[in-house]
Design a protein around this motif. Structure first.
Motif, short mmCIF file in Angstrom:
data_model
loop_
_atom_site.label_atom_id
_atom_site.label_comp_id
_atom_site.label_asym_id
_atom_site.label_seq_id
_atom_site.Cartn_x
_atom_site.Cartn_y
_atom_site.Cartn_z
N ILE A 185 -48.18 6.20 -14.54
CA ILE A 185 -47.75 6.51 -13.17
C ILE A 185 -46.60 7.51 -13.17
CG2 ILE A 185 -46.98 5.52 -10.98
CD1 ILE A 185 -48.07 2.83 -11.93
N LEU A 186 -46.77 8.58 -12.40
CA LEU A 186 -45.74 9.62 -12.30
C LEU A 186 -45.09 9.54 -10.92
CD1 LEU A 186 -44.49 12.37 -13.29
CD2 LEU A 186 -46.51 13.48 -12.30
N HIS A 187 -43.81 9.90 -10.83
CA HIS A 187 -43.12 9.89 -9.54
C HIS A 187 -42.70 11.30 -9.17
CE1 HIS A 187 -40.89 8.57 -6.14
NE2 HIS A 187 -39.71 8.41 -6.71
N ILE A 188 -43.28 11.80 -8.06
CA ILE A 188 -42.90 13.12 -7.56
C ILE A 188 -42.18 12.93 -6.25
CG2 ILE A 188 -43.74 15.38 -6.82
CD1 ILE A 188 -46.22 14.92 -8.47
N THR A 189 -40.94 13.38 -6.18
CA THR A 189 -40.14 13.02 -5.00
C THR A 189 -39.26 14.16 -4.50
OG1 THR A 189 -38.62 11.31 -4.17
CG2 THR A 189 -38.29 12.05 -6.43
N GLY A 190 -38.35 13.83 -3.57
CA GLY A 190 -37.51 14.84 -2.91
C GLY A 190 -36.24 15.16 -3.68
N PRO A 191 -35.27 15.70 -2.99
CA PRO A 191 -34.04 16.17 -3.64
C PRO A 191 -33.22 15.00 -4.17
CG PRO A 191 -34.22 17.02 -1.37
CD PRO A 191 -35.26 15.98 -1.52
N GLU A 192 -32.66 15.15 -5.35
CA GLU A 192 -31.95 14.06 -5.99
C GLU A 192 -30.66 13.70 -5.25
OE1 GLU A 192 -31.31 14.66 -10.14
OE2 GLU A 192 -30.77 12.57 -10.51
N ASP A 193 -30.17 14.59 -4.39
CA ASP A 193 -28.92 14.25 -3.71
C ASP A 193 -29.12 13.34 -2.50
OD1 ASP A 193 -30.16 16.32 -2.39
OD2 ASP A 193 -28.27 17.17 -1.65
N TYR A 194 -30.35 12.96 -2.21
CA TYR A 194 -30.57 11.93 -1.20
C TYR A 194 -30.41 10.57 -1.87
CZ TYR A 194 -32.49 14.69 2.66
OH TYR A 194 -32.66 15.53 3.71
N LEU A 195 -29.63 9.73 -1.25
CA LEU A 195 -29.43 8.39 -1.80
C LEU A 195 -30.77 7.66 -1.92
CD1 LEU A 195 -27.63 6.14 -2.73
CD2 LEU A 195 -27.28 5.46 -0.34
N ALA A 196 -31.57 7.75 -0.86
CA ALA A 196 -32.85 7.02 -0.86
C ALA A 196 -33.73 7.47 -2.02
CB ALA A 196 -33.57 7.22 0.46
N VAL A 197 -33.66 8.74 -2.34
CA VAL A 197 -34.46 9.26 -3.45
C VAL A 197 -34.04 8.60 -4.75
CG1 VAL A 197 -34.82 11.31 -4.88
CG2 VAL A 197 -35.01 11.46 -2.37
N ARG A 198 -32.74 8.48 -4.94
CA ARG A 198 -32.25 7.89 -6.19
C ARG A 198 -32.63 6.41 -6.27
NH1 ARG A 198 -27.72 10.93 -4.57
NH2 ARG A 198 -26.48 9.06 -4.15
N ILE A 199 -32.50 5.73 -5.13
CA ILE A 199 -32.84 4.30 -5.14
C ILE A 199 -34.33 4.09 -5.48
CG2 ILE A 199 -33.07 2.25 -3.71
CD1 ILE A 199 -30.63 3.15 -2.16
N GLU A 226 -46.93 22.39 -6.32
CA GLU A 226 -46.27 23.00 -7.47
C GLU A 226 -46.16 21.99 -8.62
OE1 GLU A 226 -42.59 24.77 -6.14
OE2 GLU A 226 -41.81 24.57 -8.20
N ALA A 227 -45.75 20.76 -8.25
CA ALA A 227 -45.56 19.74 -9.28
C ALA A 227 -46.89 19.45 -9.99
CB ALA A 227 -45.00 18.46 -8.64
N ILE A 228 -47.96 19.35 -9.21
CA ILE A 228 -49.26 19.09 -9.82
C ILE A 228 -49.67 20.24 -10.74
CG2 ILE A 228 -51.73 18.88 -9.33
CD1 ILE A 228 -50.08 16.34 -8.91
N ASP A 229 -49.47 21.44 -10.27
CA ASP A 229 -49.81 22.60 -11.11
C ASP A 229 -49.09 22.52 -12.45
OD1 ASP A 229 -51.42 23.48 -9.11
OD2 ASP A 229 -50.07 25.05 -8.39
N THR A 230 -47.80 22.22 -12.38
CA THR A 230 -47.02 22.12 -13.61
C THR A 230 -47.55 21.02 -14.52
OG1 THR A 230 -45.11 22.68 -12.27
CG2 THR A 230 -44.68 21.92 -14.51
N VAL A 231 -47.69 19.85 -13.98
CA VAL A 231 -48.05 18.69 -14.78
C VAL A 231 -49.42 18.85 -15.42
CG1 VAL A 231 -48.66 16.24 -14.66
CG2 VAL A 231 -46.58 17.08 -13.53
N PHE A 232 -50.36 19.37 -14.66
CA PHE A 232 -51.72 19.43 -15.20
C PHE A 232 -52.00 20.67 -16.02
CE2 PHE A 232 -52.15 15.90 -12.45
CZ PHE A 232 -53.16 15.12 -13.00
N GLY A 252 -49.56 17.35 -0.33
CA GLY A 252 -49.62 18.51 -1.22
C GLY A 252 -50.27 18.13 -2.54
N VAL A 253 -49.91 16.96 -3.03
CA VAL A 253 -50.44 16.48 -4.29
C VAL A 253 -51.96 16.32 -4.20
CG1 VAL A 253 -50.58 14.40 -5.74
CG2 VAL A 253 -48.35 15.39 -5.18
N ILE A 254 -52.41 15.66 -3.16
CA ILE A 254 -53.84 15.43 -3.01
C ILE A 254 -54.61 16.75 -2.91
CG2 ILE A 254 -55.59 14.55 -1.41
CD1 ILE A 254 -53.89 12.14 -0.92
N ASP A 255 -54.07 17.66 -2.11
CA ASP A 255 -54.73 18.96 -1.97
C ASP A 255 -54.78 19.69 -3.30
OD1 ASP A 255 -55.13 18.45 0.67
OD2 ASP A 255 -53.68 19.90 1.44
N ALA A 256 -53.68 19.65 -4.03
CA ALA A 256 -53.63 20.36 -5.31
C ALA A 256 -54.60 19.75 -6.30
CB ALA A 256 -52.21 20.33 -5.86
#
Lengths: 336, 336
Positions: A185-199, A226-232, A252-256
């Motif tokens: 399982i991979l986690h693709i998420t938002g900006p690290e400076d959001y508290l919720a993202v870190r949690i 972009e993340a999917i392109d990189t990973v795959f 975006g992930v599903i479309d990619a």
DNA sequence: TCGTGATGATAAAAGGTTTTATCAGATTCC
DNA sequence: GGAATCTGATAAAACCTTTTATCATCACGA
């Protein structure tokens, strides 16, 4: 209902019509003081007949409680605020409280203006809401004489705030995928400076354990692509499940994935976060996602304000409310 | 700002501190009656010093104007309501009016409850908003003694309502495509029983003329897909431009075109409707679309209520406000 | 010197409700 | 039978402003 050109009925009218004094009328209607059961009933009946409804302004003037609260938000778009506001007002309307909505548009001048207007109106309390968790509420709020509750926003220390339980939500997503037999399982998420993202990222790591990998980016579909392109395109083992930080990224992930002929959910399962239905209902396949129960957050914030205005004490600190997994078809399993 | 445990200052405090009577203080602060220029200044200065702010409740009790209005909406999701509410409150806050937001959730009981609460609060006016144009507002509204304005909703005859100019918006889209040299424009839109749908379709027909074709469906992306599949698999000439009834449909259309290797905007230009940025910003390519200027509608509704509460007369009838074309990249041309 | 007018300030009423203190009448107790 | 108690109702104050009507004071003209 008040018709055109008909003056509103006052308690004076009730008293007169019932052949009783104003104070007796008041006592009878409110069940205060000492009143004969028979007079009490008569007054109530008369009041209903002539359509008397007490003037909230006059009542508030005396009791110093306006039976209204203010909701201060910096959200212009409404995706988060309106569901919460609906929850707040749903819970309060039955207790005779109304809600002033003030959109501050992130403008401190406007926030101040609204705040002063609310205080002039003697509101019984204020609910502050922010769309970005890290936006600081106006400092004046901490010093007010009336109760303040924070919803989806962090108040000063020793205050009362409600949040979605991001960690639990993230675990919900990860456990769901694990339960369906996914092991990478991979986690693709938002900006690290959001508290919720870190949690959420932390909970993901703890729940998934070995080989956890988090890719931080922004909240857009584009970043999902972009993340999917990189990973795959890089060497090594590929994920068989992806937990996304919000629904836009998931889309975006599903479309990619479709673009590179990887089947969802067969080859890769996808879970989103937000349950923003415009998106989550419309991905192909429809998105399994985590719902933050915004309306419930509003409800709880409303209840907290209600208790506080009654003088009851409410435990301070952050309360995190459970998220709910909405199962659609992007993971297979029972609904797939 | 009011600090904890400090009683609010009243005009009585001002009078005392300025060594003057209550009525003089009131006159000085409001510029009414006759006051010596020097006393006037002194009172004002003192009032500011001790942080006096008049109690809106007391003021409203006497003037019978609460300086608040109610906004009744049946929109739970907020996509339409919150931008309008922001416009309303933006325009009113400078005139000292605040806005009660009441979400009725399409429940008549709740609508009635909220309406009565608003009347008990002596609101100066009501703005009614609906997400579906054909939802009828509560009948009681027509009989109220206070002004009512309808925004994005049709009131009873002889009332005041504001709408986006759907026809002009549609023309904007069609003319834009024609201006870019497209000559076979198709219209894919929502359910025919929406009034706005019929208006837009009519304007499209009139503006495009010969060979106009309208496909009615629902508001989903899926319908956009389906429509494209149908159109491009049937015999005959294919469109080189598509005007969509909303952004969701447009998104489905763009995705479907990509699936069958038709280039946007090179082979087919696409225009949406709504400028719902989660969608219009995220299509590939980003969507050129018609913005209904919801905030402006709110602003105008607010201004109308403002005039009405001042006793000014406002022309009755439906006012349609211009839409704006937001040019992104789905049509080529200057921004392409 | 006495009215007349103007000026600037004030007392009091009003708005609709709740609450406190008071009052009249009935009932109870010694 | 008179004092004490209780009951049910009421007058009046209070909440905070704005507004109307009143009142001093002073200057001025006759």
């Amino acid at each position: 209902m008040v018709e055109k050109d008909i003056r509103r009925r006052t308690i004076h009218d009730v008293a007169q019509a019932a052949g009783v004094s104003i104070s007796t009328a008041s006592n009878a209607l409110n069940g205060t003081g000492r009143t004969n059961a028979e007079t009490r009933e008569r007054v109530k009946r008369v009041a209903k007949e002539i359509g008397f409804r007490p003037n909230t302004l006059a009542r508030g003037l005396l009791s110093k409680r306006s039976h209204a609260i203010g909701m201060l938000t910096n959200d212009t778009y409404g995706r988060l605020t309106l569901p919460m506001a609906a929850g707040v007002s749903e819970v309060l309307v039955d207790h005779g409280l109304s809600v002033f909505l003030c959109a501050t548009n992130n403008d401190p001048r406007l926030a101040r203006l609204h705040l002063e207007a609310l205080l002039d109106r003697q509101v019984d309390g204020i609910i502050f809401t922010a769309t970005r968790l890290d936006l600081k509420p106006p400092a004046e709020l901490a010093k007010l004489a009336i109760p303040v509750v924070y919803a989806f926003a962090e108040g000063p220390p020793e205050n009362i705030s409600f949040f979605p339980d991001d960690a639990q939500g993230a675990r919900l997503a990860v456990e769901h995928m694990k339960g369906l037999g996914r092991s990478r399982i991979l986690h693709i998420t938002g900006p690290e400076d959001y508290l919720a993202v870190r949690i959420r990222a932390k909970a993901y790591r703890e729940s998934f354990g070995k080989d956890a990998e988090v890719l931080y980016g922004d909240w857009s579909e584009e970043w999902g692509h972009e993340a999917i392109d990189t990973v795959f395109s890089r060497p090594g083992e590929k994920p068989d499940a992806i937990f996304c930080g919000n629904d836009e990224i998931a889309r975006g992930v599903i479309d990619a994935l479709r673009d590179i002929d990887i089947a969802v959910p067969k080859d890769v399962a996808v879970v989103g976060f937000d349950n923003w239905e415009v998106i989550s209902r419309q991905t192909r396949p429809p998105l399994t996602t985590v719902d933050m129960e915004l309306k419930e957050i509003g409800r709880r914030a409303g209840l907290a304000i209600l208790s506080l205005t009654k003088g009851e004490t409410v435990p301070t600190g952050i309360t995190r409310l459970s998220c709910r997994l909405v199962v659609r078809q992007s993971c297979g399993g029972q609904a797939g």
